[in-house]
Write a protein that holds these residues in place. Structure first.
Motif, short mmCIF file in Angstrom:
data_model
loop_
_atom_site.label_atom_id
_atom_site.label_comp_id
_atom_site.label_asym_id
_atom_site.label_seq_id
_atom_site.Cartn_x
_atom_site.Cartn_y
_atom_site.Cartn_z
N GLU A 275 0.83 -1.21 0.00
CA GLU A 275 0.00 0.00 0.00
C GLU A 275 0.86 1.26 0.00
OE1 GLU A 275 -3.66 2.11 2.45
OE2 GLU A 275 -3.34 -0.04 2.60
N GLU B 18 -9.59 0.76 -7.24
CA GLU B 18 -9.17 0.64 -5.84
C GLU B 18 -9.97 -0.43 -5.11
OE1 GLU B 18 -6.57 2.20 -4.20
OE2 GLU B 18 -6.05 2.79 -6.24
N GLN C 61 -8.13 -3.74 -3.42
CA GLN C 61 -8.08 -3.80 -1.96
C GLN C 61 -7.75 -5.19 -1.41
OE1 GLN C 61 -8.22 -0.88 -0.10
NE2 GLN C 61 -7.30 -2.30 1.35
N ASP D 157 -4.67 -5.93 1.05
CA ASP D 157 -4.90 -6.52 2.37
C ASP D 157 -3.99 -7.73 2.60
OD1 ASP D 157 -6.85 -4.66 2.98
OD2 ASP D 157 -8.51 -5.95 2.35
#
Length: 406
Positions: A20, A385, A389, A393
């Protein structure tokens, strides 16, 4: 052996946060990554190496990288140029656009689809996926997810479009289920993610654009029809208890104004969108291009015309009234404006900021920065996005990790 296992486990747990940081541009070097993660140089090096092995990032150890303190330059970190992509799509009142989007919010390829959006959402979603499949075929890229932006509040966790007012879709259309079904039929074996288009604008701009660094980011935008809003708090979208927060389009800004689709009158949704501008300027819209394109062209080419300038001022005043109410309630530290609202801000920034300040307690006490959105196709980047994700994660458990390992 125990120390090695502990370091490995710590590194594996840091893969997502590390990815990220690179994805959002906050860790351009391995030295910055080490500091941001709070780990040793050895652990940061192992994390970067594993992300590179997954085909997600590129580590450049050549001389000339940005210095990471004293000693030799730190390794540079970047998104892998031929890494995996996600399929992102946006449906709006004038058709749709599909795209392939890589990490870092980078649009690899796009395919606009101009069509009258049918009352059956399955029809347009099939066309969206077909366009995406064509892009994947042309580019030869590996797809690891799919996300969709729609002009409606999207109820969670069902993924239904509750009020697609500017489409002919029925209320409560199961868009997530239909999108996933289209993906499966096309051989893209990923669950489709779905979200409100302005929510996704805000998410994209917060991670990659004009909203970077804001802790309480308010986004208001008008695209092809209507007005939407979104709030990002400490990096996360505020969607309310079931995904329906920040329906700012139905703030009343003209009590005696035009009847709104929602049943009220004088809502921001119908008083401050491209059609409202064209109507106020006395311009009859044509079918050749979208309302958004027509409004932008008229504002750009004819702003000196008193009728056009007067229409712009009228919409700026209405938008300022709505923003002032939101500032009083939400106390954001930054406001970003997208779609045609961005054009209005750029046409007369002082007028809009003055309208917000004169009607807002927080505006009078120091002002809230009001800036234009910075990204092209930010709804598409936001839809991407959603699909990225799961990879952020847990890169190893995600389709990106599984595909690299196979």
């Amino acid at each position: 052996m125990t120390q090695t296992r502990t370091r490995l486990e710590r590194g594996r747990s840091a893969l997502g946060p590390a990815l990220e940081l690179v994805h959002t541009g906050r860790a351009p070097t391995r030295a910055v990554l080490t500091a941001e993660l709070g780990v040793t140089r050895a652990t940061a090096g192992a994390v970067a190496a594993e992300l590179e092995a997954l085909g997600l990032i590129q580590v450049d150890a050549r001389p000339g990288g940005a210095a990471g303190g004293q000693g030799r330059p730190s390794h540079r970190l970047a998104i892998a140029p031929r890494g995996p992509v996600v399929l992102a799509a946006q449906v709006h009142s004038d058709g749709f656009r599909a795209a392939l989007v890589g990490l870092g919010g980078r649009i690899v390829a796009t395919a606009p689809g101009c069509m009258t959006v049918p009352a059956d959402p399955a029809g347009v979603l099939d066309a969206v996926v077909e366009a995406g499949v064509g892009l994947l075929r042309e580019t030869g890229r590996r797809c690891v997810g799919a996300g969709l932006a729609v002009p409606s509040a999207v109820a969670e966790p069902e993924g239904t479009a509750l009020n697609p007012l500017h489409l002919a879709w029925p209320a409560g259309a199961p868009v997530r289920e239909l999108f996933s079904r289209s993906l499966a039929a096309a051989g893209i074996g990923h669950t489709g993610f779905t979200g409100n288009d302005v929510n996704l604008v805000a998410l994209a701009e917060h991670r990659h654009g004009a909203g970077r660094g804001a802790r309480h980011l308010l986004c208001v935008a008008t695209g092809h029809r209507g007005v939407g809003g979104a709030l990002v708090l400490d990096g996360r979208l505020h969607t309310g208890s079931s995904g329906l927060a920040l329906e700012v389009g139905h703030l009343t800004v003209n009590p005696d104004g035009t009847p709104c689709h929602c049943g009220s009158r004088g809502c921001l949704d119908i008083e401050a969108d491209p059609l409202a501008f064209l109507t106020a300027a006395g311009h009859r819209p044509g079918p050749e291009v979208s309302l958004l394109q027509q409004a932008r062209q008229l504002l750009r080419d004819s702003y000196r015309d008193p009728a056009v300038r007067g229409a712009a001022h009228l919409l700026i005043d209405r938008l300022g009234l709505g923003l002032a109410g939101l500032v009083n309630i939400l106390n954001p530290d930054r406001i970003i404006l997208g779609g045609f609202h961005r054009d209005l801000l750029q046409a007369d920034p002082d007028r809009l900021r003055a309208r917000v300040a004169e009607r807002s307690l927080w505006g009078r006490s120091g002002g809230v920065p009001i800036v234009p959105c910075a990204l092209d196709h930010n709804s598409l980047v936001g839809a991407a996005e959603l699909a990225w994700q799961p990879v952020l994660d847990d890169p190893l458990a995600s389709p990106a990790g599984a595909g690299a390992a196979s």
